[in-house]
Motif scaffolding. Sequence first.
Motif, short mmCIF file in Angstrom:
data_model
loop_
_atom_site.label_atom_id
_atom_site.label_comp_id
_atom_site.label_asym_id
_atom_site.label_seq_id
_atom_site.Cartn_x
_atom_site.Cartn_y
_atom_site.Cartn_z
N LEU A 160 0.83 -1.20 0.00
CA LEU A 160 0.00 0.00 0.00
C LEU A 160 0.87 1.26 0.00
O LEU A 160 0.52 2.27 -0.62
N ASP A 161 2.00 1.19 0.68
CA ASP A 161 2.98 2.28 0.65
C ASP A 161 3.40 2.55 -0.79
O ASP A 161 3.31 3.68 -1.29
N ALA A 162 3.84 1.51 -1.50
CA ALA A 162 4.29 1.68 -2.88
C ALA A 162 3.15 2.11 -3.80
O ALA A 162 3.34 2.95 -4.70
N LEU A 163 1.97 1.55 -3.58
CA LEU A 163 0.82 1.90 -4.41
C LEU A 163 0.46 3.38 -4.29
O LEU A 163 -0.05 3.99 -5.24
N THR A 164 0.72 3.97 -3.13
CA THR A 164 0.40 5.38 -2.93
C THR A 164 1.11 6.25 -3.96
O THR A 164 0.53 7.18 -4.53
N TYR A 165 2.39 5.97 -4.24
CA TYR A 165 3.12 6.74 -5.25
C TYR A 165 2.52 6.53 -6.63
O TYR A 165 2.40 7.48 -7.42
N GLU A 166 2.19 5.31 -6.93
CA GLU A 166 1.61 4.99 -8.23
C GLU A 166 0.30 5.73 -8.45
O GLU A 166 0.06 6.34 -9.51
N LEU A 167 -0.57 5.70 -7.44
CA LEU A 167 -1.87 6.37 -7.57
C LEU A 167 -1.71 7.88 -7.60
O LEU A 167 -2.47 8.58 -8.28
N ALA A 168 -0.75 8.41 -6.85
CA ALA A 168 -0.53 9.86 -6.85
C ALA A 168 -0.12 10.33 -8.24
O ALA A 168 -0.58 11.38 -8.70
N ALA A 169 0.72 9.56 -8.91
CA ALA A 169 1.14 9.93 -10.26
C ALA A 169 0.00 9.79 -11.26
O ALA A 169 -0.14 10.59 -12.20
N LEU A 170 -0.84 8.79 -11.07
CA LEU A 170 -1.97 8.57 -11.97
C LEU A 170 -3.03 9.64 -11.82
O LEU A 170 -3.51 10.21 -12.82
N PHE A 171 -3.43 9.92 -10.57
CA PHE A 171 -4.58 10.79 -10.32
C PHE A 171 -4.20 12.27 -10.21
O PHE A 171 -5.08 13.14 -10.26
N GLY A 172 -2.93 12.59 -10.04
CA GLY A 172 -2.52 13.97 -9.86
C GLY A 172 -3.04 14.91 -10.94
O GLY A 172 -3.57 15.99 -10.61
N PRO A 173 -2.92 14.57 -12.22
CA PRO A 173 -3.42 15.47 -13.26
C PRO A 173 -4.92 15.71 -13.20
O PRO A 173 -5.41 16.68 -13.78
N SER A 174 -5.65 14.85 -12.50
CA SER A 174 -7.11 15.01 -12.37
C SER A 174 -7.50 15.82 -11.14
O SER A 174 -8.69 15.94 -10.83
N GLY A 175 -6.51 16.34 -10.42
CA GLY A 175 -6.81 17.13 -9.23
C GLY A 175 -7.03 16.31 -7.98
O GLY A 175 -7.54 16.83 -6.97
N ILE A 176 -6.64 15.03 -8.02
CA ILE A 176 -6.84 14.14 -6.88
C ILE A 176 -5.50 13.89 -6.20
O ILE A 176 -4.55 13.43 -6.84
N ARG A 177 -5.42 14.19 -4.92
CA ARG A 177 -4.19 13.97 -4.16
C ARG A 177 -4.26 12.63 -3.44
O ARG A 177 -5.26 12.32 -2.79
N VAL A 178 -3.19 11.85 -3.55
CA VAL A 178 -3.10 10.56 -2.85
C VAL A 178 -1.91 10.64 -1.91
O VAL A 178 -0.78 10.94 -2.33
N LEU A 179 -2.16 10.40 -0.63
CA LEU A 179 -1.12 10.48 0.39
C LEU A 179 -1.15 9.23 1.26
O LEU A 179 -2.18 8.54 1.36
N GLY A 180 -0.04 8.96 1.93
CA GLY A 180 0.03 7.82 2.83
C GLY A 180 0.43 8.24 4.23
O GLY A 180 1.17 9.21 4.42
N LEU A 181 -0.06 7.51 5.21
CA LEU A 181 0.31 7.73 6.61
C LEU A 181 0.94 6.45 7.13
O LEU A 181 0.29 5.41 7.26
N ASN A 182 2.23 6.55 7.43
CA ASN A 182 3.00 5.41 7.91
C ASN A 182 3.00 5.48 9.44
O ASN A 182 3.83 6.16 10.05
N LEU A 183 2.05 4.79 10.06
CA LEU A 183 1.76 5.00 11.48
C LEU A 183 2.56 4.07 12.38
O LEU A 183 2.85 2.93 12.03
N GLY A 184 2.84 4.57 13.56
CA GLY A 184 3.49 3.77 14.59
C GLY A 184 2.47 3.19 15.55
O GLY A 184 1.37 2.81 15.16
N ALA A 185 2.81 3.15 16.82
CA ALA A 185 1.96 2.53 17.84
C ALA A 185 0.81 3.46 18.21
O ALA A 185 1.02 4.62 18.55
N ILE A 186 -0.41 2.93 18.15
CA ILE A 186 -1.61 3.69 18.48
C ILE A 186 -2.40 2.91 19.53
O ILE A 186 -2.51 1.68 19.45
N ALA A 187 -2.94 3.61 20.48
CA ALA A 187 -3.71 2.97 21.56
C ALA A 187 -5.10 2.61 21.06
O ALA A 187 -6.07 3.33 21.28
#
Length: 285
Positions: A160-187
């Motif tokens: 999913l991390d790698a896919l985020t870059y792929e989708l960002a490049a695909l959808f960017g020209p359409s005005g759609i931003r794709v971002l990823g959150l690489n999260l640590g420990a959450i309660a």
Amino acid sequence: MNDRPVAFITGASQGLGAATAAGFIGNGYDCFLVARNRQNLKAVASRVAIDGAQAAVCAGDLGDLSFAQEAVESCFEQFGRIDVLVNNAAWRNIGTMRQMELEEWEKTLRICLTAPAFLAKWCGEKMQAIGRGVILNVFSIQSKMAPVICPAYVAAKGGLDALTYELAALFGPSGIRVLGLNLGAIATEMSAHYVAENGDNLSQHLRQFAEDMIPLRRFAEPEEMARTMVMLADERANYMPGACLEIDGVWSHQATPCSLKHRQFPQEFSRRCIGNDSQPACRCR
């Protein structure tokens, strides 16, 4: 079309997903909440609802891609728009690759990687029609740290991390931003499910270890992550497509536990940093 922006949130029946729903609704959004447990979804919808906001629920298994596609269509039919997709839903089993069965492997990848990919495809089609949108993919620092005990989850989150870059490049020209959150420990509930083969619950021991490695000396609260997602969905983050942010309290870049630093430099790192069962770990001075 609905006047309020709409956030489509998966894994919304508890923990991070529920906090994310509250965060978006508190910032002027309506929400479409997706998870398996309808009763829990309704409880979240009731809890986060405020005057003028709607929180619709849709219960089903995202491992079933036909359900996932129907959920997107249902959201669009109800609200007439999808402005933000939060790919938060996850599933995992605890065990090493030696114990992994093919069925468990495929289920994990289907929920944690395949469903987010196709939800991005289908929600992206709706977003393209209005020329804007945000897709937030939630993954984990475990994809880079080899925890050993959940290989399919690690592989899916890394994908999913790698896919985020792929989708960002695909959808960017359409005005759609794709971002990823690489999260640590959450309660959350997921952090309390570590059990030894003899049945002993190891969650507290693992938490103490993690907090010894996190310079902030604590797990994140779901509400903190939710605020970050709302911030990334805002127009002020317009020039960040493809960004994959590490939000882990610096855990993944910490080489030495606080307890060892105290032994090396007791005047700089207080013994109070070391927590126990009844007293949370304190911050280093």
